[in-house]
Design an enzyme around this catalytic site. Structure first.
Site, mmCIF file in Angstrom:
data_model
loop_
_atom_site.group_PDB
_atom_site.id
_atom_site.type_symbol
_atom_site.label_atom_id
_atom_site.label_comp_id
_atom_site.label_asym_id
_atom_site.label_seq_id
_atom_site.Cartn_x
_atom_site.Cartn_y
_atom_site.Cartn_z
ATOM 1 N N ASP A 46 0.840 -1.203 0.000
ATOM 2 C CA ASP A 46 0.000 0.000 0.000
ATOM 3 C C ASP A 46 0.876 1.255 0.000
ATOM 4 O OD1 ASP A 46 0.835 -0.196 2.606
ATOM 5 O OD2 ASP A 46 -1.150 -0.003 3.506
ATOM 6 N N SER A 47 2.203 1.075 0.027
ATOM 7 C CA SER A 47 3.113 2.194 -0.217
ATOM 8 C C SER A 47 2.867 2.780 -1.601
ATOM 9 C CB SER A 47 4.578 1.751 -0.076
ATOM 10 O OG SER A 47 4.819 0.587 -0.845
ATOM 11 N N ASP A 85 -1.063 -5.939 -0.107
ATOM 12 C CA ASP A 85 -1.494 -5.376 1.170
ATOM 13 C C ASP A 85 -3.002 -5.221 1.246
ATOM 14 O OD1 ASP A 85 0.513 -4.858 3.061
ATOM 15 O OD2 ASP A 85 1.297 -3.197 1.857
ATOM 16 N N LYS A 113 -1.120 -9.362 2.995
ATOM 17 C CA LYS A 113 -0.416 -8.861 4.190
ATOM 18 C C LYS A 113 -1.334 -7.879 4.896
ATOM 19 C CE LYS A 113 3.309 -5.891 3.872
ATOM 20 N NZ LYS A 113 2.801 -4.686 4.546
ATOM 21 N N GLU A 115 -1.291 -5.320 8.720
ATOM 22 C CA GLU A 115 -0.428 -4.804 9.787
ATOM 23 C C GLU A 115 -1.024 -5.091 11.159
ATOM 24 O OE1 GLU A 115 0.282 -0.648 9.030
ATOM 25 O OE2 GLU A 115 1.046 -1.032 7.013
ATOM 26 N N GLU A 182 9.261 -4.063 10.409
ATOM 27 C CA GLU A 182 9.595 -2.717 9.927
ATOM 28 C C GLU A 182 10.084 -1.822 11.066
ATOM 29 O OE1 GLU A 182 6.794 -0.896 7.278
ATOM 30 O OE2 GLU A 182 7.935 0.971 7.205
#
Ligand code: KIV
Length: 254
Positions: A46-47, A85, A113, A115, A182
């Protein structure tokens, strides 16, 4: 023909001499180029929201935008495992997590993925039960940047270290095939990597993870407006693009 890389194959790289190299790819040409460079794990991160779509952080990215980029990357039919993501607030409940993970899979993702650790454990278990490989993400969680007021190294305080270790253990037991770490203090990332039986993939978390992941724009010098301590760009693509454009303009003549 080389065999397709599965989540199980990535998991099996735990303890192997070879470090897992992972990079982000948000579209067809980059997914194809990185696949041709033998990168085993590609992430439609999602970056994309920051380095491609111009948002100030990843909290603006929608599931529709993720689907669009996953479809583009998947058209490269990479040998690499293609993970994607789940964007901000797309996995707040178990039902949402499974529905949106299935949407990304329908778009071409082979793993998802999200978080978090113990706070999203029910969602992780449900995704894994649905047969979708799950990649964990602990440490500095970019989707929480607004609440946290910035990006900072995690794990320096004893309580944070313990919490990260417990989260990593829980994600591994819930069936994550690997976990991204991270911006975690190097010594803590090393401890987690030693303690859990699935690979850790670090970003700004020191050299002792089982693999490393980078945002491709950072590696190629394509995002010159913000520099990161943990990345040494291998190209200066931003300058090279500007120089190439200037040269072309000169050649056009007056
Ligand atoms: O979105 C992303 O690119 C990521 C990586 C930095 C791990 O989550």
């Amino acid at each position: 023909m080389a065999t397709k890389i599965t989540a199980e194959a990535i998991r099996a790289m735990k303890g192997s001499a070879e470090k897992i190299a992972a990079l982000t790819a948000y579209d067809f040409p980059m997914a194809r180029l990185l696949d041709e460079s033998d990168i085993p794990l590609l992430l439609v991160g999602d970056s994309v929201g920051m380095v491609v779509l111009g948002y100030p952080d990843t909290t603006h990215v929608t599931i529709e935008e993720m689907e669009h980029h996953v479809r583009a990357a998947a058209r490269a039919k990479p040998r690499a495992l293609l993970a994607a993501d789940l964007p901000y607030r797309s996995y707040s409940t178990v039902e949402m997590a499974v529905t949106n993970a299935r949407r990304l899979v329908a778009a071409g993702a082979e793993a998802v993925k999200a978080e978090g650790g113990r706070d999203i454990l029910e969602q992780v278990r449900a995704i894994v039960r649905a047969g979708i490989p799950f990649l964990g993400h602990l440490g500095m969680l970019p989707q929480h940047v607004l609440e946290e007021g910035g990006y900072r190294i995690k794990g320096k305080k004893p309580q944070e270290r313990e919490s990260l270790l417990a989260d990593a253990e829980s994600l591994a037991s819930a069936g994550a095939f690997a976990i991204v770490l991270e911006l975690i203090a190097s010594s803590v990332a090393a401890e987690i990597s030693e303690q859990i039986d699935v690979p850790t993939i670090g970003i700004g978390s020191g050299p002792d993870c089982d693999g490393q992941i980078l945002v491709i724009h950072d590696l190629l010098g394509l995002w010159p407006w913000y520099t990161l301590k943990h990345v040494k760009p291998k190209l200066n693509a931003a300058e090279q693009i500007k120089a190439a454009v200037q040269e072309w303009k000169r050649e056009l003549g007056k």
